[in-house]
Design a protein around this motif. Structure first.
Motif, PDB file in Angstrom:
ATOM      1  N   GLY A  22      19.093 -35.999 -10.687  1.00  0.00           N
ATOM      2  CA  GLY A  22      18.786 -35.100  -9.574  1.00  0.00           C
ATOM      3  C   GLY A  22      18.302 -35.851  -8.344  1.00  0.00           C
ATOM      4  N   LEU A  23      17.471 -36.879  -8.549  1.00  0.00           N
ATOM      5  CA  LEU A  23      17.002 -37.673  -7.414  1.00  0.00           C
ATOM      6  C   LEU A  23      18.145 -38.453  -6.763  1.00  0.00           C
ATOM      7  CD1 LEU A  23      13.559 -39.004  -8.678  1.00  0.00           C
ATOM      8  CD2 LEU A  23      14.006 -37.225  -6.977  1.00  0.00           C
ATOM      9  N   GLY A  24      19.072 -38.916  -7.583  1.00  0.00           N
ATOM     10  CA  GLY A  24      20.269 -39.556  -7.026  1.00  0.00           C
ATOM     11  C   GLY A  24      21.045 -38.575  -6.170  1.00  0.00           C
ATOM     12  N   GLY A  25      21.119 -37.328  -6.603  1.00  0.00           N
ATOM     13  CA  GLY A  25      21.783 -36.295  -5.821  1.00  0.00           C
ATOM     14  C   GLY A  25      21.064 -36.028  -4.509  1.00  0.00           C
ATOM     15  N   VAL A  26      19.728 -36.040  -4.546  1.00  0.00           N
ATOM     16  CA  VAL A  26      18.951 -35.840  -3.317  1.00  0.00           C
ATOM     17  C   VAL A  26      19.216 -36.986  -2.343  1.00  0.00           C
ATOM     18  CG1 VAL A  26      16.598 -35.787  -2.377  1.00  0.00           C
ATOM     19  CG2 VAL A  26      17.176 -34.429  -4.387  1.00  0.00           C
ATOM     20  N   PHE A  27      19.274 -38.218  -2.852  1.00  0.00           N
ATOM     21  CA  PHE A  27      19.578 -39.352  -1.979  1.00  0.00           C
ATOM     22  C   PHE A  27      20.942 -39.186  -1.316  1.00  0.00           C
ATOM     23  CE2 PHE A  27      21.614 -43.413  -1.191  1.00  0.00           C
ATOM     24  CZ  PHE A  27      20.708 -43.996  -0.312  1.00  0.00           C
ATOM     25  N   LEU A  28      21.939 -38.801  -2.103  1.00  0.00           N
ATOM     26  CA  LEU A  28      23.275 -38.609  -1.539  1.00  0.00           C
ATOM     27  C   LEU A  28      23.287 -37.480  -0.511  1.00  0.00           C
ATOM     28  CD1 LEU A  28      25.567 -38.970  -4.674  1.00  0.00           C
ATOM     29  CD2 LEU A  28      25.270 -40.595  -2.806  1.00  0.00           C
ATOM     30  N   LEU A  29      22.546 -36.437  -0.774  1.00  0.00           N
ATOM     31  CA  LEU A  29      22.466 -35.319   0.160  1.00  0.00           C
ATOM     32  C   LEU A  29      21.843 -35.770   1.481  1.00  0.00           C
ATOM     33  CD1 LEU A  29      23.003 -32.248   0.322  1.00  0.00           C
ATOM     34  CD2 LEU A  29      20.670 -31.903  -0.459  1.00  0.00           C
ATOM     35  N   VAL A  30      20.766 -36.514   1.421  1.00  0.00           N
ATOM     36  CA  VAL A  30      20.112 -37.020   2.641  1.00  0.00           C
ATOM     37  C   VAL A  30      21.048 -37.977   3.379  1.00  0.00           C
ATOM     38  CG1 VAL A  30      18.210 -38.467   3.478  1.00  0.00           C
ATOM     39  CG2 VAL A  30      17.774 -36.671   1.799  1.00  0.00           C
ATOM     40  N   GLY A  52      21.526 -48.308   5.857  1.00  0.00           N
ATOM     41  CA  GLY A  52      22.066 -49.569   5.390  1.00  0.00           C
ATOM     42  C   GLY A  52      23.487 -49.517   4.870  1.00  0.00           C
ATOM     43  N   LEU A  53      24.097 -48.349   4.876  1.00  0.00           N
ATOM     44  CA  LEU A  53      25.476 -48.192   4.411  1.00  0.00           C
ATOM     45  C   LEU A  53      26.336 -47.691   5.553  1.00  0.00           C
ATOM     46  CD1 LEU A  53      24.738 -46.389   1.029  1.00  0.00           C
ATOM     47  CD2 LEU A  53      25.277 -48.797   1.341  1.00  0.00           C
ATOM     48  N   SER A  54      27.601 -48.034   5.529  1.00  0.00           N
ATOM     49  CA  SER A  54      28.535 -47.555   6.529  1.00  0.00           C
ATOM     50  C   SER A  54      28.985 -46.140   6.169  1.00  0.00           C
ATOM     51  CB  SER A  54      29.745 -48.488   6.585  1.00  0.00           C
ATOM     52  OG  SER A  54      30.691 -48.020   7.498  1.00  0.00           O
ATOM     53  N   SER A  55      29.137 -45.297   7.191  1.00  0.00           N
ATOM     54  CA  SER A  55      29.537 -43.921   6.916  1.00  0.00           C
ATOM     55  C   SER A  55      30.365 -43.373   8.060  1.00  0.00           C
ATOM     56  CB  SER A  55      28.290 -43.048   6.727  1.00  0.00           C
ATOM     57  OG  SER A  55      28.660 -41.724   6.448  1.00  0.00           O
ATOM     58  N   ASN A  56      31.282 -42.497   7.718  1.00  0.00           N
ATOM     59  CA  ASN A  56      32.002 -41.703   8.710  1.00  0.00           C
ATOM     60  C   ASN A  56      31.890 -40.239   8.275  1.00  0.00           C
ATOM     61  OD1 ASN A  56      33.884 -41.369   6.654  1.00  0.00           O
ATOM     62  ND2 ASN A  56      35.460 -42.621   7.615  1.00  0.00           N
ATOM     63  N   GLY A  57      32.543 -39.349   8.975  1.00  0.00           N
ATOM     64  CA  GLY A  57      32.420 -37.925   8.679  1.00  0.00           C
ATOM     65  C   GLY A  57      32.893 -37.555   7.282  1.00  0.00           C
ATOM     66  N   THR A  58      33.997 -38.141   6.855  1.00  0.00           N
ATOM     67  CA  THR A  58      34.548 -37.820   5.541  1.00  0.00           C
ATOM     68  C   THR A  58      33.607 -38.283   4.427  1.00  0.00           C
ATOM     69  OG1 THR A  58      36.763 -38.080   6.451  1.00  0.00           O
ATOM     70  CG2 THR A  58      36.574 -38.054   4.060  1.00  0.00           C
ATOM     71  N   LEU A  59      33.101 -39.507   4.545  1.00  0.00           N
ATOM     72  CA  LEU A  59      32.182 -40.011   3.535  1.00  0.00           C
ATOM     73  C   LEU A  59      30.893 -39.195   3.521  1.00  0.00           C
ATOM     74  CD1 LEU A  59      31.598 -42.085   1.343  1.00  0.00           C
ATOM     75  CD2 LEU A  59      30.696 -43.594   3.112  1.00  0.00           C
ATOM     76  N   SER A  60      30.456 -38.756   4.685  1.00  0.00           N
ATOM     77  CA  SER A  60      29.241 -37.934   4.752  1.00  0.00           C
ATOM     78  C   SER A  60      29.441 -36.603   4.036  1.00  0.00           C
ATOM     79  CB  SER A  60      28.842 -37.698   6.202  1.00  0.00           C
ATOM     80  OG  SER A  60      28.485 -38.908   6.816  1.00  0.00           O
ATOM     81  N   VAL A  61      30.561 -35.960   4.265  1.00  0.00           N
ATOM     82  CA  VAL A  61      30.839 -34.686   3.603  1.00  0.00           C
ATOM     83  C   VAL A  61      30.973 -34.887   2.096  1.00  0.00           C
ATOM     84  CG1 VAL A  61      32.558 -32.845   3.352  1.00  0.00           C
ATOM     85  CG2 VAL A  61      31.859 -33.590   5.634  1.00  0.00           C
ATOM     86  N   LEU A  62      31.678 -35.933   1.675  1.00  0.00           N
ATOM     87  CA  LEU A  62      31.808 -36.217   0.242  1.00  0.00           C
ATOM     88  C   LEU A  62      30.447 -36.514  -0.392  1.00  0.00           C
ATOM     89  CD1 LEU A  62      35.051 -38.386   0.148  1.00  0.00           C
ATOM     90  CD2 LEU A  62      34.755 -36.065  -0.720  1.00  0.00           C
ATOM     91  N   VAL A  64      27.530 -35.289   0.609  1.00  0.00           N
ATOM     92  CA  VAL A  64      26.823 -34.012   0.491  1.00  0.00           C
ATOM     93  C   VAL A  64      27.327 -33.245  -0.727  1.00  0.00           C
ATOM     94  CG1 VAL A  64      26.505 -31.748   1.568  1.00  0.00           C
ATOM     95  CG2 VAL A  64      26.207 -33.821   2.925  1.00  0.00           C
ATOM     96  N   VAL A  65      28.634 -33.197  -0.903  1.00  0.00           N
ATOM     97  CA  VAL A  65      29.209 -32.477  -2.049  1.00  0.00           C
ATOM     98  C   VAL A  65      28.776 -33.128  -3.367  1.00  0.00           C
ATOM     99  CG1 VAL A  65      31.385 -31.922  -3.219  1.00  0.00           C
ATOM    100  CG2 VAL A  65      31.164 -31.568  -0.758  1.00  0.00           C
ATOM    101  N   ALA A  66      28.854 -34.455  -3.454  1.00  0.00           N
ATOM    102  CA  ALA A  66      28.452 -35.149  -4.672  1.00  0.00           C
ATOM    103  C   ALA A  66      26.966 -34.955  -4.943  1.00  0.00           C
ATOM    104  CB  ALA A  66      28.780 -36.634  -4.570  1.00  0.00           C
ATOM    105  N   GLY A  67      26.147 -34.986  -3.898  1.00  0.00           N
ATOM    106  CA  GLY A  67      24.717 -34.766  -4.065  1.00  0.00           C
ATOM    107  C   GLY A  67      24.411 -33.378  -4.584  1.00  0.00           C
TER     108      GLY A  67
END
Length: 178
Positions: A22-30, A52-62, A64-67
């Motif tokens: 669940g905490l891993g999911g919270v990290f991904l959501l944030v 510290g990680l590279s992100s674009n819109g698609t990775l951000s949405v993915l 959030v969904v994974a989190g």
């Protein structure tokens, strides 16, 4: 002395591993929400740096969904949480391999860089471990629900001549009194 003999079947570590998913999911959501704040382009191969990680819109949405999926699995608990953690962990490890293959190419539609690849591998292995805890072992106690599921029904006796049956089922290797 074996560790499984010392810990009760329903010890508190099971809750720790469930909460870990669940905490891993919270990290991904944030991470996903922070990645979406500046309205990034969705298929940019360069991306912007978030935590510290590279992100674009698609990775951000993915993310959030994974989190959300990991959080929902942790809230439900039980077999569902275990299955969700194992599936999501495997998907993260696979994403790490795919990210490694497409680094520095135009096919890098999730803007992966080396830190993203390393994160995917480590996060995936940790989440898989959370999902497998108490399920995968050759020495599960007999009152473990996964052992019961695998060995729940009555054992089928082998058919054939009595001598062959004795070879196939010789009995307890540690008989009492010896």
């Amino acid at each position: 002395m074996k560790l499984q003999d010392e810990l009760p079947v329903d010890h508190k570590l099971a809750t720790v591993y469930r909460i870990g998913g669940g905490l891993g999911g919270v990290f991904l959501l944030v991470f996903g929400i922070l990645g979406l704040l500046d309205h990034p382009s969705f298929l940019d191969t360069q991306g912007k740096e978030v935590i510290g990680l590279s992100s674009n819109g698609t990775l951000s949405v993915l993310s959030v969904v994974a989190g959300v999926i990991l959080i929902v699995g942790a809230v439900i608990g039980g077999n569902v949480a275990s299955n969700v953690n194992m599936i999501m962990g495997v998907l993260f490890v696979l994403a790490g391999f795919v990210g490694l293959m497409v680094l520095d190419s135009s096919a890098n539609r999730l803007a992966f860089r080396i830190p993203n690849v390393i994160f995917s591998f480590v996060f995936g292995l940790v989440v898989v471990t959370f999902g497998m805890y108490g399920r995968v072992s050759s020495h599960l106690p007999h009152d473990n629900p996964y052992w019961k599921k695998r060995h729940g029904g009555p054992e089928a006796l082998p058919n054939g001549p009595q001598t062959l049956v004795k070879v196939l089922r010789p009995g307890d290797p540690r008989p009492t009194g010896h």
